[in-house]
Design an enzyme around this catalytic site. Structure first.
Site: not given
Length: 386
Positions: A101, A201-202, A204-207
């Site tokens: 990372k 949390g919506v 990058k991924v959440g939505h």
């Protein structure tokens, strides 16, 4: 001028060797990192850390996080934690890739520019394939296209440049598969229909995850610090309920809690609140959700089924890893679908051994790393050792 420093026993960075190399206070060896590179490009102001945890399964693959860390010490700790998580994530995903990372210190909205990204790309290139980078918090497909102008060791590029595009798509798909498996283990059916799911949390991924949940018939409650992110979800799914903050979400009588923002989301207070609210499952996209050791036992003790984060959120790394071979979306999606089966296997192992799912997942990942590493040490007939 560009500076590169690799932490080593002969030139130690003060106060960090015990964490990098896994040396405990008593001198015993722990689970250390193979290499940590501190990168500084004076002309662009780039300050970055590339942490390679393990190459037991292959080159270390993991994204680049661009974040305004309060201190360099905080940035280092994040790089160490995230890279270790990538080793386990890639192992459980069945990839022939190790874990790494990178973090770039700064505000991506103010500090990020072409010159800085290209300087970072040169650092990645200098590692000659030991580390392959991709997107993470604060970096996007377009950024990887810029990084790729200086290095071949980059994934998550745009389709226009032969890449896999937005890895959030399969990350969310994989989390949904993990959530379906959790529902199967807890309620006997692989569906969230009729269940109340809270997504913290919506972005990058959440939505994308919200879209899967709504399509599956779940009642969805969301929160996010970004008003723009919330408005995007509202526009696509007006039926979704929005609450002010995470504290309100924890009190929303959820069946499933999905942390999809930054790490450390599951601390003592949060787990206590989930237990009091009667939440049955925790399954989300955020990395390093457990704030400290022992949280996984507290979750199990309260009857909350925890789907290990690095297992269920591996769809993204599966997507960008497929790019190395020449990206094929359907092939990558088929691989991500297997997250459902692996999650069920982890729950079965945990129940059989009387341990939390997080411990069962760790053991399975470590087993694969050991076995493959041992296999590669076997000298085949006609081969020569380097």
């Amino acid at each position: 001028m560009t500076d590169v420093h690799t932490a080593s026993a002969t030139h130690p960075a003060p106060g960090v060797l015990s964490r990098i190399f896994g040396t405990a206070q008593d001198g015993s060896a722990g689970e250390g990192h193979e290499q940590v590179v501190l990168c500084h490009d004076r002309s662009t102001g780039l300050k970055a850390i590339i942490a390679i945890h393990s190459t037991a399964l292959g080159p270390a693959l993991g994204g680049t996080r661009f974040f305004p860390y309060a201190t360099e010490e905080e940035a280092l700790q994040d790089a160490l934690n995230l890279s270790r998580g990538m080793s386990y994530k890639n192992a459980l995903a069945g990839l022939d890739l190790g874990g790494g990372k990178a973090v770039i210190v700064g505000d991506p909205n103010q500090d990020k520019n072409e010159a800085m990204l290209r300087a970072y790309g040169r650092f990645v290139e200098s590692l000659r394939g030991r580390y392959i980078t991709a997107c993470d918090v604060g970096t996007y497909v377009q950024d990887m296209d810029v990084v790729a102008r200086e290095t071949q060791f980059v994934t998550g590029r745009s389709p226009e440049h032969g890449g896999a595009g937005d890895s959030s798509i399969l990350t969310a798909f994989g989390v949904f598969q993990g959530m379906r498996a959790s529902a199967q283990a807890r309620w006997g059916q692989p569906t969230l229909r009729g269940k109340r799911v809270g997504v913290a949390g919506v972005g990058k991924v959440g939505h994308y995850l919200v879209g899967h949940l709504v399509a599956d018939g779940a009642t969805v409650v969301v929160t996010d610090v970004s008003e723009a992110a919330v408005n995007r979800v509202r526009a696509a799914h007006p039926e979704v309920e929005v609450v002010a903050d995470t504290a309100a979400l924890l009190q929303a009588k959820l069946d499933v809690y999905a942390p999809c923002a930054l790490g450390g989301a599951l601390d003592d207070h949060t787990v206590g609140a989930l237990g009091e609210a009667g939440t049955s499952i925790v399954c989300g996209a955020a990395n390093n959700q457990l704030a400290h050791g022992g949280v996984e036992k507290d979750l199990a003790g309260r009857g909350i089924l925890y789907a290990p984060d690095y297992l269920v959120n591996s769809g993204g790394v599966i997507q960008v890893a497929d790019e190395i071979e020449g990206f094929n979306f359907e092939r990558a999606k088929n691989k991500a679908t297997k997250i459902f089966d692996t999650t069920l296997e982890i729950f079965t192992r945990a129940a059989a051994d009387g341990i939390p799912p997080a411990v069962a997942a760790d053991r399975l990942a470590e087993k694969r790393m050991r076995e493959v590493s041992a296999l590669r040490s076997i000298l085949l007939p006609g081969a020569r050792r380097a």
